[in-house]
Scaffold this motif. Structure first.
Motif, PDB file in Angstrom:
ATOM      1  N   SER A 233      13.318 -17.200   1.060  1.00  0.00           N
ATOM      2  CA  SER A 233      13.543 -16.543  -0.231  1.00  0.00           C
ATOM      3  C   SER A 233      13.383 -15.026  -0.159  1.00  0.00           C
ATOM      4  N   GLY A 234      12.619 -14.542   0.810  1.00  0.00           N
ATOM      5  CA  GLY A 234      12.321 -13.114   0.896  1.00  0.00           C
ATOM      6  C   GLY A 234      10.939 -12.773   0.379  1.00  0.00           C
ATOM      7  N   LYS A 235      10.090 -13.770   0.217  1.00  0.00           N
ATOM      8  CA  LYS A 235       8.743 -13.561  -0.309  1.00  0.00           C
ATOM      9  C   LYS A 235       7.940 -12.573   0.535  1.00  0.00           C
ATOM     10  N   SER A 236       7.998 -12.736   1.847  1.00  0.00           N
ATOM     11  CA  SER A 236       7.224 -11.844   2.720  1.00  0.00           C
ATOM     12  C   SER A 236       7.719 -10.407   2.622  1.00  0.00           C
ATOM     13  N   THR A 237       9.019 -10.235   2.462  1.00  0.00           N
ATOM     14  CA  THR A 237       9.579  -8.890   2.285  1.00  0.00           C
ATOM     15  C   THR A 237       9.039  -8.253   1.018  1.00  0.00           C
ATOM     16  N   VAL A 238       8.991  -9.020  -0.067  1.00  0.00           N
ATOM     17  CA  VAL A 238       8.446  -8.504  -1.326  1.00  0.00           C
ATOM     18  C   VAL A 238       6.972  -8.154  -1.158  1.00  0.00           C
ATOM     19  N   GLY A 239       6.230  -8.991  -0.452  1.00  0.00           N
ATOM     20  CA  GLY A 239       4.825  -8.698  -0.219  1.00  0.00           C
ATOM     21  C   GLY A 239       4.627  -7.389   0.509  1.00  0.00           C
ATOM     22  N   GLN A 240       5.441  -7.137   1.526  1.00  0.00           N
ATOM     23  CA  GLN A 240       5.329  -5.880   2.271  1.00  0.00           C
ATOM     24  C   GLN A 240       5.716  -4.685   1.395  1.00  0.00           C
ATOM     25  N   MET A 241       6.684  -4.872   0.517  1.00  0.00           N
ATOM     26  CA  MET A 241       7.053  -3.796  -0.408  1.00  0.00           C
ATOM     27  C   MET A 241       5.894  -3.461  -1.349  1.00  0.00           C
ATOM     28  N   LEU A 242       5.230  -4.486  -1.855  1.00  0.00           N
ATOM     29  CA  LEU A 242       4.086  -4.250  -2.739  1.00  0.00           C
ATOM     30  C   LEU A 242       2.950  -3.574  -1.985  1.00  0.00           C
ATOM     31  N   ALA A 243       2.729  -3.980  -0.744  1.00  0.00           N
ATOM     32  CA  ALA A 243       1.688  -3.341   0.062  1.00  0.00           C
ATOM     33  C   ALA A 243       2.007  -1.866   0.282  1.00  0.00           C
ATOM     34  N   ALA A 244       3.287  -1.562   0.503  1.00  0.00           N
ATOM     35  CA  ALA A 244       3.689  -0.169   0.701  1.00  0.00           C
ATOM     36  C   ALA A 244       3.470   0.671  -0.551  1.00  0.00           C
ATOM     37  N   LEU A 245       3.467   0.006  -1.717  1.00  0.00           N
ATOM     38  CA  LEU A 245       3.234   0.703  -2.985  1.00  0.00           C
ATOM     39  C   LEU A 245       1.745   0.820  -3.313  1.00  0.00           C
ATOM     40  N   GLY A 246       0.905   0.240  -2.466  1.00  0.00           N
ATOM     41  CA  GLY A 246      -0.531   0.397  -2.654  1.00  0.00           C
ATOM     42  C   GLY A 246      -1.299  -0.856  -2.995  1.00  0.00           C
ATOM     43  N   ALA A 247      -0.626  -1.994  -3.093  1.00  0.00           N
ATOM     44  CA  ALA A 247      -1.330  -3.244  -3.374  1.00  0.00           C
ATOM     45  C   ALA A 247      -2.078  -3.714  -2.133  1.00  0.00           C
ATOM     46  N   CYS A 248      -3.151  -4.464  -2.345  1.00  0.00           N
ATOM     47  CA  CYS A 248      -3.855  -5.124  -1.243  1.00  0.00           C
ATOM     48  C   CYS A 248      -3.221  -6.493  -1.056  1.00  0.00           C
ATOM     49  N   LEU A 249      -2.624  -6.735   0.098  1.00  0.00           N
ATOM     50  CA  LEU A 249      -1.912  -7.976   0.363  1.00  0.00           C
ATOM     51  C   LEU A 249      -2.798  -8.913   1.166  1.00  0.00           C
ATOM     52  N   ILE A 250      -3.042 -10.103   0.637  1.00  0.00           N
ATOM     53  CA  ILE A 250      -3.847 -11.125   1.307  1.00  0.00           C
ATOM     54  C   ILE A 250      -2.928 -12.297   1.621  1.00  0.00           C
ATOM     55  N   ASP A 251      -2.762 -12.581   2.905  1.00  0.00           N
ATOM     56  CA  ASP A 251      -1.774 -13.549   3.384  1.00  0.00           C
ATOM     57  C   ASP A 251      -2.441 -14.908   3.594  1.00  0.00           C
ATOM     58  N   ALA A 252      -2.085 -15.879   2.761  1.00  0.00           N
ATOM     59  CA  ALA A 252      -2.677 -17.209   2.869  1.00  0.00           C
ATOM     60  C   ALA A 252      -2.323 -17.879   4.189  1.00  0.00           C
ATOM     61  N   ASP A 253      -1.117 -17.647   4.696  1.00  0.00           N
ATOM     62  CA  ASP A 253      -0.738 -18.239   5.982  1.00  0.00           C
ATOM     63  C   ASP A 253      -1.627 -17.723   7.106  1.00  0.00           C
ATOM     64  N   GLN A 254      -1.919 -16.426   7.069  1.00  0.00           N
ATOM     65  CA  GLN A 254      -2.788 -15.846   8.092  1.00  0.00           C
ATOM     66  C   GLN A 254      -4.182 -16.463   8.031  1.00  0.00           C
ATOM     67  N   ILE A 255      -4.707 -16.614   6.823  1.00  0.00           N
ATOM     68  CA  ILE A 255      -6.029 -17.228   6.675  1.00  0.00           C
ATOM     69  C   ILE A 255      -5.987 -18.677   7.163  1.00  0.00           C
ATOM     70  N   SER A 256      -4.909 -19.393   6.842  1.00  0.00           N
ATOM     71  CA  SER A 256      -4.768 -20.769   7.304  1.00  0.00           C
ATOM     72  C   SER A 256      -4.799 -20.844   8.824  1.00  0.00           C
ATOM     73  N   ARG A 257      -4.143 -19.901   9.480  1.00  0.00           N
ATOM     74  CA  ARG A 257      -4.165 -19.884  10.945  1.00  0.00           C
ATOM     75  C   ARG A 257      -5.576 -19.614  11.467  1.00  0.00           C
ATOM     76  N   GLU A 258      -6.325 -18.788  10.744  1.00  0.00           N
ATOM     77  CA  GLU A 258      -7.694 -18.485  11.169  1.00  0.00           C
ATOM     78  C   GLU A 258      -8.600 -19.708  11.051  1.00  0.00           C
ATOM     79  N   VAL A 259      -8.522 -20.411   9.913  1.00  0.00           N
ATOM     80  CA  VAL A 259      -9.441 -21.542   9.711  1.00  0.00           C
ATOM     81  C   VAL A 259      -9.055 -22.747  10.560  1.00  0.00           C
ATOM     82  N   THR A 260      -7.812 -22.775  11.079  1.00  0.00           N
ATOM     83  CA  THR A 260      -7.406 -23.858  11.970  1.00  0.00           C
ATOM     84  C   THR A 260      -7.306 -23.378  13.420  1.00  0.00           C
ATOM     85  N   GLY A 261      -7.791 -22.173  13.687  1.00  0.00           N
ATOM     86  CA  GLY A 261      -7.829 -21.649  15.042  1.00  0.00           C
ATOM     87  C   GLY A 261      -9.018 -22.212  15.809  1.00  0.00           C
TER      88      GLY A 261
END
Length: 210
Positions: A19-47
């Motif tokens: 859908s382009g969700k990750s692209t939108v997330g990066q755009m918001l981060a570039a505008l100053g939002a704090c982006l928290i990636d659930a997929d990244q956290i999921s990889r950490e807790v299952t690492g």
């Protein structure tokens, strides 16, 4: 858009594969939002020795844990796609941990003065109205497009066959289910441009007070 939230501090960002969700997330981060990636956290807790691994081992067996102490993703993916109840058990282990870790990072960001926290949550709709995210978010943003657009994008970027992509889409929440959650819907169809999407994201960011 629905009524503007009174304190839009924590926003859930979701959308189907391609859908382009990750692209939108990066755009918001570039505008100053704090982006928290659930997929990244999921990889950490299952690492290796991650917070979810003891429960995964006891629920599914040692054969789903690799030699490093991490989730055997290929084996689990095969099980989860063939047995929906196994997928539900896995999500029941992982989703609450991801939400809790996301809470911790959001509180740290707020303490540091962040004006907007964006939680990138691919499976937000799948977690349901009583899921771990239900009371955590001030608003939900859905990045939306036609299924055919999703299929073409994923085939182009990953080399998967059409049938494989269709299977992934079928395993996710429906387009209508995601849209039903939305306070904001961002259209990202194939005939749109990156510049148009950026303009929509900037407008939304201003709506959220960023």
């Amino acid at each position: 858009m629905r009524r503007k939230p009174s304190r839009p501090l924590r926003v859930g960002l979701t959308g189907g594969i391609g859908s382009g969700k990750s692209t939108v997330g990066q755009m918001l981060a570039a505008l100053g939002a704090c982006l928290i990636d659930a997929d990244q956290i999921s990889r950490e807790v299952t690492g290796p020795q991650g917070a979810a691994m003891a429960a995964i081992r006891s629920t599914f067996g040692a054969e789903y844990v690799d030699a490093c102490g991490a989730l055997d993703r290929a084996r689990m993916r095969q099980l989860a796609f063939s047995q929906p109840q196994a997928r539900a058990r896995l999500e029941g282990i992982i989703h609450p941990l991801v939400a809790a870790h996301g809470d911790s990072r959001a509180q740290q960001a707020l303490a540091a003065g962040a004006g907007l926290i964006v939680h990138d949550i691919p499976l937000l709709a799948e977690s349901g109205p009583s899921g771990p995210w239900a009371r955590r978010l001030d608003a939900v943003v859905v990045v939306d497009c036609l299924a055919e657009t999703q299929i073409e994008r994923v085939m182009r970027r990953s080399g998967l066959a059409r049938e494989q992509v269709q299977g992934i889409i079928a395993s996710q929440a429906s387009r209508s289910a995601r849209r039903a959650l939305a306070d904001v819907v961002l259209a990202n169809e194939a005939d749109g441009t990156l510049q148009q999407l950026q303009a929509e994201v900037r407008q939304m960011a201003r709506w959220f007070g960023l």
